[in-house]
Write a protein that holds these residues in place. Structure first.
Motif, PDB file in Angstrom:
ATOM      1  N   LYS A   1      22.416  45.878  37.217  1.00  0.00           N
ATOM      2  CA  LYS A   1      23.223  46.737  38.090  1.00  0.00           C
ATOM      3  C   LYS A   1      24.664  46.711  37.581  1.00  0.00           C
ATOM      4  CE  LYS A   1      22.045  44.839  42.221  1.00  0.00           C
ATOM      5  NZ  LYS A   1      20.850  44.015  41.913  1.00  0.00           N
ATOM      6  N   SER A   2      25.463  47.685  38.024  1.00  0.00           N
ATOM      7  CA  SER A   2      26.843  47.713  37.555  1.00  0.00           C
ATOM      8  C   SER A   2      27.620  46.548  38.168  1.00  0.00           C
ATOM      9  CB  SER A   2      27.519  49.035  37.918  1.00  0.00           C
ATOM     10  OG  SER A   2      27.825  49.062  39.287  1.00  0.00           O
ATOM     11  N   TYR A   3      28.658  46.128  37.449  1.00  0.00           N
ATOM     12  CA  TYR A   3      29.516  45.063  37.982  1.00  0.00           C
ATOM     13  C   TYR A   3      30.068  45.481  39.336  1.00  0.00           C
ATOM     14  CZ  TYR A   3      32.260  40.830  37.620  1.00  0.00           C
ATOM     15  OH  TYR A   3      32.759  39.572  37.837  1.00  0.00           O
ATOM     16  N   MET A   4      30.411  46.786  39.468  1.00  0.00           N
ATOM     17  CA  MET A   4      30.953  47.295  40.730  1.00  0.00           C
ATOM     18  C   MET A   4      29.964  47.141  41.882  1.00  0.00           C
ATOM     19  SD  MET A   4      32.760  50.956  41.448  1.00  0.00           S
ATOM     20  CE  MET A   4      31.279  51.930  41.527  1.00  0.00           C
TER      21      MET A   4
ATOM     22  N   THR B   1      29.972  43.677  42.931  1.00  0.00           N
ATOM     23  CA  THR B   1      31.212  43.410  43.677  1.00  0.00           C
ATOM     24  C   THR B   1      31.075  43.835  45.140  1.00  0.00           C
ATOM     25  OG1 THR B   1      32.681  43.510  41.765  1.00  0.00           O
ATOM     26  CG2 THR B   1      33.665  44.080  43.891  1.00  0.00           C
TER      27      THR B   1
ATOM     28  N   ARG C   1      29.088  41.334  46.958  1.00  0.00           N
ATOM     29  CA  ARG C   1      29.875  40.117  47.153  1.00  0.00           C
ATOM     30  C   ARG C   1      30.910  40.298  48.259  1.00  0.00           C
ATOM     31  NH1 ARG C   1      30.886  38.043  40.925  1.00  0.00           N
ATOM     32  NH2 ARG C   1      28.793  37.184  40.685  1.00  0.00           N
ATOM     33  N   PHE C   2      31.465  41.505  48.320  1.00  0.00           N
ATOM     34  CA  PHE C   2      32.428  41.777  49.373  1.00  0.00           C
ATOM     35  C   PHE C   2      31.758  41.661  50.745  1.00  0.00           C
ATOM     36  CE2 PHE C   2      34.538  44.526  52.391  1.00  0.00           C
ATOM     37  CZ  PHE C   2      35.832  44.029  52.335  1.00  0.00           C
TER      38      PHE C   2
ATOM     39  N   SER D   1      31.240  38.060  51.534  1.00  0.00           N
ATOM     40  CA  SER D   1      32.526  37.420  51.841  1.00  0.00           C
ATOM     41  C   SER D   1      32.989  37.795  53.238  1.00  0.00           C
ATOM     42  CB  SER D   1      33.594  37.855  50.820  1.00  0.00           C
ATOM     43  OG  SER D   1      33.201  37.476  49.519  1.00  0.00           O
TER      44      SER D   1
ATOM     45  N   TRP E   1      34.038  35.335  56.213  1.00  0.00           N
ATOM     46  CA  TRP E   1      35.363  35.315  56.860  1.00  0.00           C
ATOM     47  C   TRP E   1      35.238  35.503  58.362  1.00  0.00           C
ATOM     48  CZ3 TRP E   1      37.096  40.196  53.755  1.00  0.00           C
ATOM     49  CH2 TRP E   1      37.346  39.863  52.420  1.00  0.00           C
TER      50      TRP E   1
ATOM     51  N   LYS F   1      38.721  32.286  52.269  1.00  0.00           N
ATOM     52  CA  LYS F   1      38.545  32.698  50.859  1.00  0.00           C
ATOM     53  C   LYS F   1      37.116  32.428  50.418  1.00  0.00           C
ATOM     54  CE  LYS F   1      43.239  31.401  49.622  1.00  0.00           C
ATOM     55  NZ  LYS F   1      44.029  30.308  49.026  1.00  0.00           N
ATOM     56  N   VAL F   2      36.558  33.384  49.694  1.00  0.00           N
ATOM     57  CA  VAL F   2      35.226  33.183  49.124  1.00  0.00           C
ATOM     58  C   VAL F   2      35.331  33.507  47.644  1.00  0.00           C
ATOM     59  CG1 VAL F   2      32.818  33.897  49.168  1.00  0.00           C
ATOM     60  CG2 VAL F   2      34.136  33.850  51.301  1.00  0.00           C
ATOM     61  N   GLU F   3      34.931  32.570  46.798  1.00  0.00           N
ATOM     62  CA  GLU F   3      34.973  32.888  45.369  1.00  0.00           C
ATOM     63  C   GLU F   3      33.595  32.769  44.755  1.00  0.00           C
ATOM     64  OE1 GLU F   3      37.894  30.162  43.656  1.00  0.00           O
ATOM     65  OE2 GLU F   3      36.331  28.700  43.309  1.00  0.00           O
ATOM     66  N   PHE F   4      33.340  33.669  43.801  1.00  0.00           N
ATOM     67  CA  PHE F   4      32.092  33.662  43.045  1.00  0.00           C
ATOM     68  C   PHE F   4      32.436  33.231  41.634  1.00  0.00           C
ATOM     69  CE2 PHE F   4      31.293  36.304  46.638  1.00  0.00           C
ATOM     70  CZ  PHE F   4      29.968  36.063  46.948  1.00  0.00           C
ATOM     71  N   VAL F   5      31.727  32.220  41.160  1.00  0.00           N
ATOM     72  CA  VAL F   5      32.084  31.591  39.885  1.00  0.00           C
ATOM     73  C   VAL F   5      30.900  31.686  38.925  1.00  0.00           C
ATOM     74  CG1 VAL F   5      32.768  29.426  38.778  1.00  0.00           C
ATOM     75  CG2 VAL F   5      33.586  29.959  41.097  1.00  0.00           C
ATOM     76  N   ASP F   6      31.167  32.163  37.715  1.00  0.00           N
ATOM     77  CA  ASP F   6      30.191  32.081  36.620  1.00  0.00           C
ATOM     78  C   ASP F   6      30.747  31.107  35.604  1.00  0.00           C
ATOM     79  OD1 ASP F   6      28.438  33.920  37.646  1.00  0.00           O
ATOM     80  OD2 ASP F   6      29.164  35.591  36.449  1.00  0.00           O
TER      81      ASP F   6
END
Lengths: 244, 244
Positions: free
Chosen positions: B199-202, B205, B208-209, B212, B216, B223-228
């Motif tokens: 799928k597209s990165y967008m 995103t 993920r939004f 998040s 919240w 804050k929510v972070e996604f880590v690779d």
């Protein structure tokens, strides 16, 4: 100080075919225009590489080592050290009907892609189309003019240079990249605009892998992480009206 | 303990149209099969939602509040609380030639997508095609059977349940999700297989939004972070031969 293997540098180069003096690649917009090979939307100017990092032909890396930034370097590259000798087996005759099946009308000079890679049609003769799958620079002697314009010293700038080399996104602002270094770990937050990249997540992963590998292999850090942070937006008073 | 607004739960539901007893949606594979609405590749079973989190119709959220896990709940939903009344202006006549232009042969029952959203062809009469752009459940009285099977207590499990709700990737193993909580920040490392999402990165995103935002709004973290993370692989001795 003389440039060494492992240095991160920015350089300009122009490559020509010795026999014809034809420019085939350059970092200079003016030279590209003059040679009529200007690529729309390409950003011209010095490119970042790691000396000995397999970003350029090995012959060019070797020629740079020991020179000083600003020196004009000339490198002659024979086919063995360039793109190989021409392989006559890579010239293939393809029946015209194969093109017709795909609704294509082959024309001399046209480039086509098949399982064999990219080839160029060199002749169309009745029912047979001759395609050359050799690299366009195979068998050529090449002449490169190279000039290192900058040696990058700071770790943060080195990391940014590898992002610049491996990952492009329109309007991405490298100055908005946040880089944190903690022990053996590098943590990278790209400009938030990159979250809207329409490339596949997988393609972005491959670019990140290449950035990470150059960092591991040349900067001594063991871990590279890419972080996208989503922060709760506080509802803002749009006009500051509560102040009244 | 009675279920409250803001609780993270897993529930089963089946929705029927009151007038016809027709099942239009269900979390049960057996019921879907029986009603002949089984969706290929859909994972059936209880779905995670936040009570009052706008994941379901408000009427269903309200009916759940105050009940206990395991209780069978029945909810009647009229059109006002469901998918609205039918709007006669959303039934449109489209000239046959518009379909022909696009190489389409309209047939009764066919679904089409236009600027007006998704519509269903209700009749084809000579040169005119009648399309209904109302929501398929508009104007219907609905009956839902709902049963909360689990209230999720642990923060880690709550976060995983929102990943499950908003982001799917084939073969993703939620047990391989690493979650770290530090003060007001949640840090999420998904199963590494998700890096190869096509799928597209967008699109990722946006998922993920949504994850998040639910964190919240319902868990109090800011804050929510996604880590690779990309870690240098130590060259391994493939067969342990150096041991010999």
């Amino acid at each position: 100080m003389a440039i060494q293997e492992g240095d991160f540098v920015r350089l300009n180069f122009t490559g020509k075919i010795k026999e014809t003096d034809e420019v085939f690649d350059t970092t200079s917009e003016d030279i590209a225009k003059e040679a009529d090979i200007l690529v729309e939307d390409k950003v011209y100017g010095p490119i970042p590489i790691i000396v000995g990092g397999n970003h350029l032909l090995k012959a060019i890396d070797n020629a740079i080592i020991g020179t000083e930034a600003g020196e004009a370097i000339h490198v002659s590259v024979n086919p063995e050290n360039g793109f190989g000798q021409r392989n006559p087996n890579l010239i293939q005759l393809i029946p015209m009907k194969e093109f017709k099946k795909q609704g294509m009308a082959p024309v001399r000079g046209m480039k086509i892609t098949s399982d064999n890679g990219t080839g160029k049609i060199i002749s169309v003769d009745g029912g047979r189309v001759k395609v050359d799958f050799n690299h366009e620079l195979a068998g050529k002697n090449l002449e490169y003019d190279v000039s290192v314009v900058e040696v990058i010293d700071e770790d943060e700038e080195k990391i940014k240079s590898m992002i610049e080399l491996h990952y492009s996104y329109p309007n991405m602002d490298l100055d908005k990249t946040e880089i944190k270094i903690d022990g053996d770990k590098v943590s990278i937050k790209l400009d938030e605009i990159t979250r809207f990249d329409q490339k596949s997540y997988m393609d972005v992963t491959f670019a990140r892998f290449r950035i990470s590998k150059d960092i591991w292999d040349n900067m001594g850090y063991e871990k590279v992480e890419f972080v996208d942070e989503f922060e709760k937006k506080v509802e803002e008073d749009p006009e500051g009206e509560s102040e009244e």
